[in-house]
Design an enzyme around this catalytic site. Structure first.
Site, short mmCIF file in Angstrom:
data_model
loop_
_atom_site.label_atom_id
_atom_site.label_comp_id
_atom_site.label_asym_id
_atom_site.label_seq_id
_atom_site.Cartn_x
_atom_site.Cartn_y
_atom_site.Cartn_z
N SER A 132 39.73 40.11 29.97
CA SER A 132 38.46 39.59 30.12
C SER A 132 38.02 39.25 28.73
O SER A 132 38.31 39.68 27.67
CB SER A 132 37.45 40.84 30.40
OG SER A 132 36.16 40.41 30.69
N TYR A 145 33.63 49.77 30.08
CA TYR A 145 34.47 48.63 30.65
C TYR A 145 34.86 47.71 29.49
O TYR A 145 36.41 47.60 29.48
CB TYR A 145 33.69 47.61 31.63
CG TYR A 145 34.47 46.37 32.08
CD1 TYR A 145 35.25 46.67 33.01
CD2 TYR A 145 34.00 45.26 31.63
CE1 TYR A 145 35.82 45.42 33.68
CE2 TYR A 145 34.65 44.13 32.20
CZ TYR A 145 35.65 44.06 33.03
OH TYR A 145 36.27 43.16 33.58
N1 LIG Z 1 34.68 39.08 38.18
C1 LIG Z 1 34.57 38.92 36.73
O1 LIG Z 1 33.31 38.49 36.21
C2 LIG Z 1 35.58 39.30 36.00
C3 LIG Z 1 35.52 38.92 34.33
C4 LIG Z 1 36.27 39.07 33.66
C5 LIG Z 1 37.76 39.79 34.01
N2 LIG Z 1 37.70 40.06 35.37
C6 LIG Z 1 38.95 41.01 35.69
O2 LIG Z 1 39.57 40.28 36.81
C7 LIG Z 1 40.19 41.28 37.76
C8 LIG Z 1 39.75 40.98 38.94
O3 LIG Z 1 38.62 41.36 39.15
P1 LIG Z 1 37.78 40.55 40.63
O4 LIG Z 1 36.40 40.33 39.94
O5 LIG Z 1 38.50 39.57 41.29
O6 LIG Z 1 37.14 42.00 41.20
P2 LIG Z 1 37.46 42.27 42.96
O7 LIG Z 1 36.99 41.12 43.56
O8 LIG Z 1 36.68 43.64 42.88
O9 LIG Z 1 39.08 42.56 43.15
C9 LIG Z 1 39.43 43.90 42.49
C10 LIG Z 1 40.92 43.92 43.10
O10 LIG Z 1 41.60 45.12 42.38
C11 LIG Z 1 41.77 46.31 43.50
N3 LIG Z 1 42.03 47.29 42.85
C12 LIG Z 1 40.98 48.07 42.11
N4 LIG Z 1 41.39 49.19 41.77
C13 LIG Z 1 42.64 49.23 42.03
C14 LIG Z 1 43.71 50.45 41.85
N5 LIG Z 1 43.35 51.60 41.21
N6 LIG Z 1 45.07 50.22 42.21
C15 LIG Z 1 45.23 48.93 42.90
N7 LIG Z 1 44.33 48.01 43.08
C16 LIG Z 1 43.12 48.23 42.74
C17 LIG Z 1 40.96 45.89 44.67
O11 LIG Z 1 41.41 46.35 45.84
P3 LIG Z 1 40.96 48.25 46.18
O12 LIG Z 1 39.78 48.61 45.75
O13 LIG Z 1 41.19 48.00 47.70
O14 LIG Z 1 42.18 49.02 45.68
C18 LIG Z 1 40.91 44.41 44.61
O15 LIG Z 1 41.81 43.78 45.35
C19 LIG Z 1 39.97 42.57 36.97
O16 LIG Z 1 40.78 43.14 36.13
C20 LIG Z 1 38.64 42.50 36.37
O17 LIG Z 1 38.46 43.21 35.21
C21 LIG Z 1 36.73 40.19 36.43
#
Ligand SMILES: NC(=O)c1ccc[n+]([C@@H]2O[C@H](COP(=O)([O-])OP(=O)(O)OC[C@H]3O[C@@H](n4cnc5c(N)ncnc54)[C@H](OP(=O)(O)O)[C@@H]3O)[C@@H](O)[C@H]2O)c1
Length: 255
Positions: A132, A145
């Site tokens: 991120s 975070y």
């Molecule tokens: N969205 C943003 O603004 C943003 C910005 C920068 C970076 N990121 C990063 O991008 C990545 C994806 O985020 P996203 O925005 O796509 O979020 P999201 O829509 O909430 O997706 C998160 C995914 O991770 C899975 N997950 C969470 N905890 C887990 C665990 N302990 N073991 C296995 N799977 C797990 C969730 O499924 P389950 O809950 O069913 O396990 C879900 O499939 C993250 O690392 C986040 O920090 C996001």
């Protein structure tokens, strides 16, 4: 057949990437904790579903063994599973601070170690760590975070030197504000200026595929977030003050 393992593949960036990789003839194995949604998406995209909590080292090792029995080589590992914190060090419950660190940082470490023999068998192969901008800029209201993402960026950058001689390249991906189910950005989307800074999960997924094609080692999505990171190095105090200003509005879809 090229095999990709995508953690956090049931939602947001991971789900969008699973679609892109499937279009590119990757056979994907998607990992998440929630079975129902994972199996639904896997069915839609022709992927395999593997229920696993990446924070649980023994569970990750068992999942890698099961996947290795089906696929003796893995060509791409995407460490994408992550959870938000959305509160400061003094407000967030201690258990959540630990969980954020165990999932966002250690989850990727355990996955890489567990899948290493399969990635070596698939070399030349690649590891993508979805970190991120919060991992390169300190400040803002979500300290725990941000700290977990700083650890993940350090892991990703340093392990690249260990992986290169094994024929495994590393890509560090630093998305900015991305509107997903786990990280809803409505307080920014409702703002006349900030809404332009919010991108879609599909855009991040497209940038990851482009980085894999181009051989880049670290990307920011959108690319202009790199400027904030450069400024962090030059004037850390100023960046911390700016980043710690209250974001506009309030989250209405927070979980
Ligand atoms: N969205 C943003 O603004 C943003 C910005 C920068 C970076 N990121 C990063 O991008 C990545 C994806 O985020 P996203 O925005 O796509 O979020 P999201 O829509 O909430 O997706 C998160 C995914 O991770 C899975 N997950 C969470 N905890 C887990 C665990 N302990 N073991 C296995 N799977 C797990 C969730 O499924 P389950 O809950 O069913 O396990 C879900 O499939 C993250 O690392 C986040 O920090 C996001």
């Amino acid at each position: 057949m090229r095999v990709a393992v995508v953690t956090g593949g049931s939602s947001g960036i991971g789900a969008a990437l699973a679609h892109r990789l499937a279009e590119r003839s990757y056979h994907c194995v998607l990992i998440a904790r929630g079975r129902e949604r994972l199996e639904l998406l896997a069915g839609e995209t022709g992927c395999e579903a593997e229920v696993c909590d990446v924070a649980d080292r023994a569970a990750v090792e068992a999942a890698a063994r099961r996947i290795g029995e089906r696929h003796p080589a893995v060509h791409l590992l995407v460490n994408n599973a992550g959870v938000p914190g959305r509160a400061g060090f003094l407000e967030l419950e201690p258990e959540r601070i630990e969980e954020v660190m165990r999932i966002n940082y250690l989850g990727g470490v355990w996955c890489l170690r567990a899948f290493l023999p399969l990635l070596e068998a698939g070399a030349p192969s690649a590891v993508v760590n979805v970190a991120s901008v919060a991992g390169t800029v300190s400040g803002g209201p979500s300290g725990p975070y941000s700290a977990s993402k700083h650890a993940q960026v350090a892991f990703s950058r340093t392990v690249s030197a260990e992986l290169a001689p094994r024929g495994i390249r590393t890509v560090t991906v630093n998305p900015g504000l991305t509107d997903t189910e786990g990280f809803p950005q409505d307080r920014f989307l409702d703002h006349p200026v900030w809404r332009h800074a919010v991108v879609s999960a599909e855009r991040v997924a497209a940038a990851i595929v482009a980085a894999l094609d181009s051989g880049r080692g670290e990307i920011f999505v959108p690319g202009y977030y790199r400027a904030a990171t450069a400024l962090q190095g030059l004037a850390p105090g100023t960046v911390t003050r700016l980043a710690s200003r209250r974001p506009p509005g309030r989250y209405t879809r927070d979980r």
